[in-house]
Design a protein around this motif. Structure first.
Motif, PDB file in Angstrom:
ATOM      1  N   LEU A 151       3.108   4.449 -13.508  1.00 15.26           N
ATOM      2  CA  LEU A 151       3.568   3.174 -12.988  1.00 15.26           C
ATOM      3  C   LEU A 151       3.108   1.964 -13.788  1.00 15.26           C
ATOM      4  CD1 LEU A 151       2.510   3.856  -9.144  1.00 15.26           C
ATOM      5  CD2 LEU A 151       4.784   3.773 -10.215  1.00 15.26           C
ATOM      6  N   GLY A 205       0.947  -1.155  -0.122  1.00 11.71           N
ATOM      7  CA  GLY A 205      -0.012  -0.095  -0.140  1.00 11.71           C
ATOM      8  C   GLY A 205       0.831   1.275   0.017  1.00 11.71           C
ATOM      9  N   SER A 206       0.315   2.244   0.709  1.00 12.69           N
ATOM     10  CA  SER A 206       1.513   3.347   0.723  1.00 12.69           C
ATOM     11  C   SER A 206       2.345   3.207   1.512  1.00 12.69           C
ATOM     12  CB  SER A 206       0.719   4.667   1.471  1.00 12.69           C
ATOM     13  OG  SER A 206      -0.736   4.842   1.322  1.00 12.69           O
ATOM     14  N   GLY A 211       4.334   2.339  -1.633  1.00 14.18           N
ATOM     15  CA  GLY A 211       3.644   2.985  -3.092  1.00 14.18           C
ATOM     16  C   GLY A 211       3.603   4.755  -2.732  1.00 14.18           C
ATOM     17  N   ALA A 212       3.718   5.112  -1.484  1.00 18.02           N
ATOM     18  CA  ALA A 212       3.603   6.581  -1.281  1.00 18.02           C
ATOM     19  C   ALA A 212       4.861   7.018  -1.704  1.00 18.02           C
ATOM     20  CB  ALA A 212       3.325   6.948   0.252  1.00 18.02           C
ATOM     21  N   LEU A 222       6.563   6.045  -4.434  1.00 19.31           N
ATOM     22  CA  LEU A 222       5.945   5.903  -6.037  1.00 19.31           C
ATOM     23  C   LEU A 222       5.341   6.975  -6.515  1.00 19.31           C
ATOM     24  CD1 LEU A 222       5.673   1.919  -6.333  1.00 19.31           C
ATOM     25  CD2 LEU A 222       7.651   3.309  -6.780  1.00 19.31           C
ATOM     26  N   LYS A 223       4.178   7.343  -5.732  1.00 10.47           N
ATOM     27  CA  LYS A 223       3.102   8.467  -5.947  1.00 10.47           C
ATOM     28  C   LYS A 223       3.873   9.597  -6.044  1.00 10.47           C
ATOM     29  CE  LYS A 223      -1.423   8.831  -4.242  1.00 10.47           C
ATOM     30  NZ  LYS A 223      -2.392   8.506  -2.925  1.00 10.47           N
ATOM     31  N   GLY A 282      -2.895  -5.344  -1.652  1.00 12.84           N
ATOM     32  CA  GLY A 282      -2.706  -3.527  -1.749  1.00 12.84           C
ATOM     33  C   GLY A 282      -2.336  -3.293  -3.343  1.00 12.84           C
ATOM     34  N   GLY A 283      -2.515  -1.817  -3.461  1.00 11.88           N
ATOM     35  CA  GLY A 283      -2.192  -1.232  -4.830  1.00 11.88           C
ATOM     36  C   GLY A 283      -1.166  -1.716  -5.709  1.00 11.88           C
ATOM     37  N   GLY A 284      -0.099  -2.044  -5.036  1.00 13.12           N
ATOM     38  CA  GLY A 284       1.098  -2.514  -6.032  1.00 13.12           C
ATOM     39  C   GLY A 284       1.006  -4.074  -6.237  1.00 13.12           C
ATOM     40  N   ASN A 328       1.152  -4.905  -9.929  1.00  5.46           N
ATOM     41  CA  ASN A 328       2.114  -4.620 -10.948  1.00  5.46           C
ATOM     42  C   ASN A 328       3.007  -5.876 -11.049  1.00  5.46           C
ATOM     43  OD1 ASN A 328       4.665  -3.814 -11.931  1.00  5.46           O
ATOM     44  ND2 ASN A 328       4.343  -1.722 -11.008  1.00  5.46           N
TER      45      ASN A 328
HETATM   46  P1  ADP Z   1      -3.092   2.264   0.967  1.00  4.75           P
HETATM   47  O1  ADP Z   1      -4.518   1.786   1.732  1.00  4.75           O
HETATM   48  O2  ADP Z   1      -2.152   2.078   2.058  1.00  4.75           O
HETATM   49  O3  ADP Z   1      -3.270   3.840   0.767  1.00  4.75           O
HETATM   50  P2  ADP Z   1      -3.351   0.854  -1.603  1.00  4.75           P
HETATM   51  O4  ADP Z   1      -3.421  -0.488  -0.957  1.00  4.75           O
HETATM   52  O5  ADP Z   1      -4.650   1.409  -1.859  1.00  4.75           O
HETATM   53  O6  ADP Z   1      -2.730   1.735  -0.242  1.00  4.75           O
HETATM   54  O7  ADP Z   1      -2.289   1.136  -2.348  1.00  4.75           O
HETATM   55  C1  ADP Z   1      -2.095   2.430  -3.198  1.00  4.75           C
HETATM   56  C2  ADP Z   1      -0.793   2.489  -3.422  1.00  4.75           C
HETATM   57  O8  ADP Z   1      -0.405   1.610  -4.415  1.00  4.75           O
HETATM   58  C3  ADP Z   1      -0.286   4.136  -4.129  1.00  4.75           C
HETATM   59  O9  ADP Z   1       0.460   4.509  -3.044  1.00  4.75           O
HETATM   60  C4  ADP Z   1       0.457   3.650  -5.131  1.00  4.75           C
HETATM   61  O10 ADP Z   1       1.617   4.294  -5.466  1.00  4.75           O
HETATM   62  C5  ADP Z   1       0.452   2.285  -5.264  1.00  4.75           C
HETATM   63  N1  ADP Z   1       0.385   1.790  -6.736  1.00  4.75           N
HETATM   64  C6  ADP Z   1      -1.088   1.839  -7.532  1.00  4.75           C
HETATM   65  N2  ADP Z   1      -0.861   1.345  -8.758  1.00  4.75           N
HETATM   66  C7  ADP Z   1       0.348   0.755  -8.693  1.00  4.75           C
HETATM   67  C8  ADP Z   1       1.137   0.345  -9.997  1.00  4.75           C
HETATM   68  N3  ADP Z   1       0.458  -0.153 -11.056  1.00  4.75           N
HETATM   69  N4  ADP Z   1       2.461  -0.281  -9.644  1.00  4.75           N
HETATM   70  C9  ADP Z   1       3.040  -0.125  -8.214  1.00  4.75           C
HETATM   71  N5  ADP Z   1       2.321   0.683  -7.311  1.00  4.75           N
HETATM   72  C10 ADP Z   1       1.262   1.263  -7.566  1.00  4.75           C
END
Ligand code: ADP
Length: 418
Positions: free
Chosen positions: A294, A243-244, A282-283, A285-286, A376-378, A381
């Protein structure tokens, strides 16, 4: 048909998942959380909870056999003798209780999980100084209070939520040092997560068209519910949450604790769930890329090639796990002009940190890592997954499901069979 309802009270939204006896999802719903005034927060939770029940199609509602709610770990509130909240709930990341940490250090054993400004016990000590404390009868976690709204029994919690309150999850009791504090409040009675507490209050069953026999079970925390949802269940299996930040959890026969690194273990049945969280993720990367970038730039990375960059990606100085150094500086130099190369360096740096994290848990005695599920968001990928596979040296598995609400629904199903 027998159905089971899991409700996930997250930090930015509430989700519900209804599963059948084969663990298949039959319905889902979600509501975003509006940021509400702190004093109205608990009332808002109540509205959202009942609103969510109303959204479940009527024909499904009457089939629900049990309900489990997971809350955000470390979100707590004080209630009067009737369960009415006194003052605002303290949210998971509220660190006003940092002011009582020095006192707590003299009371709790060294390196104990409660020795953090955001632990439930630190929050309770801080709340005990509030004028409203004189009317307080119960101290509850968010999940405990929401479950109380459904079953009507006060003063009950589970040993996932209660870990940071100082409950001894090995001896199944509040330790002597905690009892000797004599905080004039009813500490919750602790059950195993998913234990049936009681049938739903009859007036609610009537109002919402639920079965009067519907059982309300003890809850859990959001991250453990997500772990349960993944399907990981054997020693050596782990879930990384990209995630972040990056959080890892490794299922082990041994309990691992090391407050220096923020490592602690939750009990999961007869096993232990050892975990730690790094500030990378991910924070970072963002900060440099959009989600579209990404995705598109990752496709241009050759994951079989090693990047020449040796990054430790952080947004600001300070790391706890797997390196404990509050001053650790981000390492993001040299910065190549090619953005694909830069992203490769970042993903590789994060993969190295993740692998180092699992290595540390194993050095401290956890079971050998056998496979890693990703949430999580990553997780979307694939390039990152390939790089990670190379660093971790174990199979990477797609979770059955990564929703905490689904994990809570599984707990509800298990609870209904107890
Ligand atoms: P949280 O709940 O901790 O905020 P999430 O599980 O929603 O996090 O994931 C969000 C994170 O995933 C973001 O910080 C973003 O940078 C990362 N993210 C989103 N898409 C991708 C991707 N294709 N590759 C790598 N990281 C990604």
């Amino acid at each position: 048909m027998s159905l089971y309802l899991g409700i996930d009270f997250g930090t930015s939204g509430v989700r519900a998942a209804i599963i059948d006896g084969g663990a298949n999802i039959r319905a889902r719903s979600r509501r975003s959380f509006e940021v509400s005034e702190p004093s109205k927060r608990a009332n808002y939770w109540r509205q959202v909870l009942f609103g969510l029940l109303e959204e479940i199609p009527q024909q499904l509602r009457q089939e629900i056999k049990s309900i489990t709610i997971n809350g955000t770990s470390g979100t707590v509130l004080l209630c009067d003798r009737n369960g009415n909240p006194l003052d605002e709930p303290l949210m998971y990341n509220d660190n006003r209780s940092a002011s009582v940490l020095e006192i707590l250090k003299k009371l709790a054993p060294a390196k104990h999980t409660v020795l953090s400004a955001t632990s439930s016990l630190a929050k309770l000590l801080w709340m005990s100084q509030l004028p409203s404390f004189s009317q307080a009868k119960y101290f509850l976690h968010q999940a405990d209070w929401l479950a109380f709204l459904l079953h009507g029994q006060l003063g009950i919690s589970d040993y996932h939520n209660a870990l940071k309150l100082g409950y001894d999850v090995e001896a199944f009791e509040y330790p002597d040092w905690l009892q000797s504090l004599q905080i004039p409040i009813q500490l919750p009675q602790i059950c195993a997560p998913g234990t049936p507490i009681s049938q739903i209050r009859s007036e609610l069953a009537f109002e919402y068209g639920l079965s009067p026999n519907c059982l309300i079970c003890a809850g859990t925390t959001d991250s453990i519910a997500a772990f349960i949802a993944s399907g990981a269940n054997s020693p050596g299996e782990a879930v990384t949450s990209l995630g972040s930040t990056i959080a890892i959890k490794l299922l082990s026969r041994t309990r691992i604790e090391d407050a220096k690194y923020g490592i602690y273990s939750h009990r999961l049945g007869d096993l232990w769930l050892a975990g730690g969280a790094s500030n990378t993720g991910g924070a970072v990367l963002k900060e440099f890329f959009t989600v579209d970038e990404l995705e598109s730039l990752s496709h241009q990375i050759d994951p079989t090639q090693k990047s020449d960059l040796d990054y430790y990606p952080l947004l600001k100085a300070g790391e706890r796990f797997p390196i404990n150094d509050p001053n650790l500086a981000p390492k993001l130099e040299p910065r190549p002009s090619d953005r694909v190369e830069f992203l490769h360096g970042l993903l590789e740096g994060m993969s190295r940190i993740e692998a180092q994290g699992y290595e540390l848990l194993q050095i401290l005695g956890a079971d050998r890592l056998t496979r890693v599920y990703t949430a999580g968001g990553g997780a979307a990928n694939d390039t990152w997954t390939d790089i990670r596979r190379h660093h971790l040296g174990v199979p990477m598995i797609e979770p059955n499901n990564s929703e905490a609400a689904y994990g809570s629904a599984l707990l509800a199903m298990a609870g209904s069979m107890m």
